[in-house]
Design a protein around this motif. Sequence first.
Motif, PDB file in Angstrom:
ATOM      1  N   ARG A   1       0.897  -1.294   0.087  1.00  0.00           N
ATOM      2  CA  ARG A   1      -0.059   0.122   0.218  1.00  0.00           C
ATOM      3  C   ARG A   1       0.964   1.312  -0.605  1.00  0.00           C
ATOM      4  N   ILE A   2       1.998   1.110   0.527  1.00  0.00           N
ATOM      5  CA  ILE A   2       3.328   2.534   0.851  1.00  0.00           C
ATOM      6  C   ILE A   2       3.639   2.501  -0.845  1.00  0.00           C
ATOM      7  N   LYS A   3       3.478   1.337  -0.982  1.00  0.00           N
ATOM      8  CA  LYS A   3       3.797   2.128  -2.933  1.00  0.00           C
ATOM      9  C   LYS A   3       3.440   2.347  -3.873  1.00  0.00           C
ATOM     10  N   ILE A   4       1.802   1.502  -3.425  1.00  0.00           N
ATOM     11  CA  ILE A   4       0.880   2.017  -4.137  1.00  0.00           C
ATOM     12  C   ILE A   4       0.197   4.077  -3.834  1.00  0.00           C
ATOM     13  N   GLY A   5       0.517   4.535  -2.454  1.00  0.00           N
ATOM     14  CA  GLY A   5       1.195   5.175  -2.567  1.00  0.00           C
ATOM     15  C   GLY A   5       1.926   6.281  -3.665  1.00  0.00           C
ATOM     16  N   GLN A   6       3.123   6.220  -3.502  1.00  0.00           N
ATOM     17  CA  GLN A   6       4.438   6.904  -3.693  1.00  0.00           C
ATOM     18  C   GLN A   6       3.336   6.533  -4.974  1.00  0.00           C
ATOM     19  N   TYR A   7       3.129   6.152  -6.027  1.00  0.00           N
ATOM     20  CA  TYR A   7       3.225   6.026  -7.127  1.00  0.00           C
ATOM     21  C   TYR A   7       1.672   6.676  -7.689  1.00  0.00           C
ATOM     22  N   LEU A   8       0.729   6.701  -6.617  1.00  0.00           N
ATOM     23  CA  LEU A   8       0.121   7.875  -7.129  1.00  0.00           C
ATOM     24  C   LEU A   8       0.409   9.471  -6.753  1.00  0.00           C
ATOM     25  N   PHE A   9       1.471   9.545  -5.841  1.00  0.00           N
ATOM     26  CA  PHE A   9       1.934  10.919  -5.171  1.00  0.00           C
ATOM     27  C   PHE A   9       2.799  11.377  -6.218  1.00  0.00           C
ATOM     28  N   LEU A  10       3.360   9.958  -7.308  1.00  0.00           N
ATOM     29  CA  LEU A  10       4.565  10.549  -8.503  1.00  0.00           C
ATOM     30  C   LEU A  10       3.519  11.374  -9.634  1.00  0.00           C
ATOM     31  N   ARG A  11       1.876  10.625  -9.831  1.00  0.00           N
ATOM     32  CA  ARG A  11       1.129  11.137 -11.176  1.00  0.00           C
ATOM     33  C   ARG A  11       0.239  11.785 -10.340  1.00  0.00           C
ATOM     34  N   HIS A  12      -0.076  12.147  -9.239  1.00  0.00           N
ATOM     35  CA  HIS A  12      -1.493  12.843  -8.991  1.00  0.00           C
ATOM     36  C   HIS A  12      -1.096  13.254  -8.255  1.00  0.00           C
ATOM     37  N   GLY A  13       0.270  13.412  -7.546  1.00  0.00           N
ATOM     38  CA  GLY A  13       0.569  14.618  -6.415  1.00  0.00           C
ATOM     39  C   GLY A  13       0.581  15.741  -6.220  1.00  0.00           C
ATOM     40  N   SER A  14       0.600  16.508  -7.034  1.00  0.00           N
ATOM     41  CA  SER A  14       0.259  18.110  -7.750  1.00  0.00           C
ATOM     42  C   SER A  14      -1.691  18.175  -6.809  1.00  0.00           C
ATOM     43  N   LYS A  15      -2.457  16.527  -7.240  1.00  0.00           N
ATOM     44  CA  LYS A  15      -3.645  17.353  -7.779  1.00  0.00           C
ATOM     45  C   LYS A  15      -4.431  17.035  -5.747  1.00  0.00           C
ATOM     46  N   VAL A  16      -3.499  16.001  -5.602  1.00  0.00           N
ATOM     47  CA  VAL A  16      -3.735  16.134  -4.441  1.00  0.00           C
ATOM     48  C   VAL A  16      -3.110  16.813  -3.069  1.00  0.00           C
ATOM     49  N   VAL A  17      -2.665  17.665  -3.246  1.00  0.00           N
ATOM     50  CA  VAL A  17      -1.764  18.429  -2.467  1.00  0.00           C
ATOM     51  C   VAL A  17      -2.390  19.781  -2.627  1.00  0.00           C
ATOM     52  N   PHE A  18      -2.583  19.954  -3.592  1.00  0.00           N
ATOM     53  CA  PHE A  18      -3.711  21.500  -4.474  1.00  0.00           C
ATOM     54  C   PHE A  18      -5.424  21.481  -2.966  1.00  0.00           C
TER      55      PHE A  18
END
Length: 181
Positions: free
Chosen positions: A112-129
Amino acid sequence: MAYRPGPTSIDEHVEYAELIHHLAPLISVYGSWLVAAIIALECVGVPLPGETVLIAAALYAGSTHELSIWSVFVAGVLGGVIGNFIAFWVGREFGYRLLLRYGHYVHLSESRIKIGQYLFLRHGSKVVFFARFVPLLRSVVGFLAGANYMPWRDFWIANIAGAIALGRYRCLRRLLPRVRR
């Protein structure tokens, strides 16, 4: 279309009056510094009422004119940006190891941590905003972005844009006239 400034109901007037009554002494003494400090600490993960202090300071500025609404806005933005940068740094330095070691307490396995890394690399800007607009996420997104190795540049841009958008939404919308549809 008619303009209607301020709260929309009697209940909101009472809530705002109580809010200002309790926070006004602190705001009058510490001003925008209080806003910046509380919001920065909230963004680092300390459970403080950053949004409440921002709204109370905006209302205080609009009702007493002892404090500039623009200084409240800038303090909110700077507090949010600085707090999230500190949380990002802590996450970048210690977060991944902490997630691996203690993640099982919140049901985070290594996959799940690896999935989180992938999501932050791919969609991190949207998540942070968009995390800026969700109170619990606002407190942990900087740490999680750092722990998941989100690129610095993307984090900077999304963090600053999100802080400006939230500051404008929370602070300035309380005082500027609104249009009734």
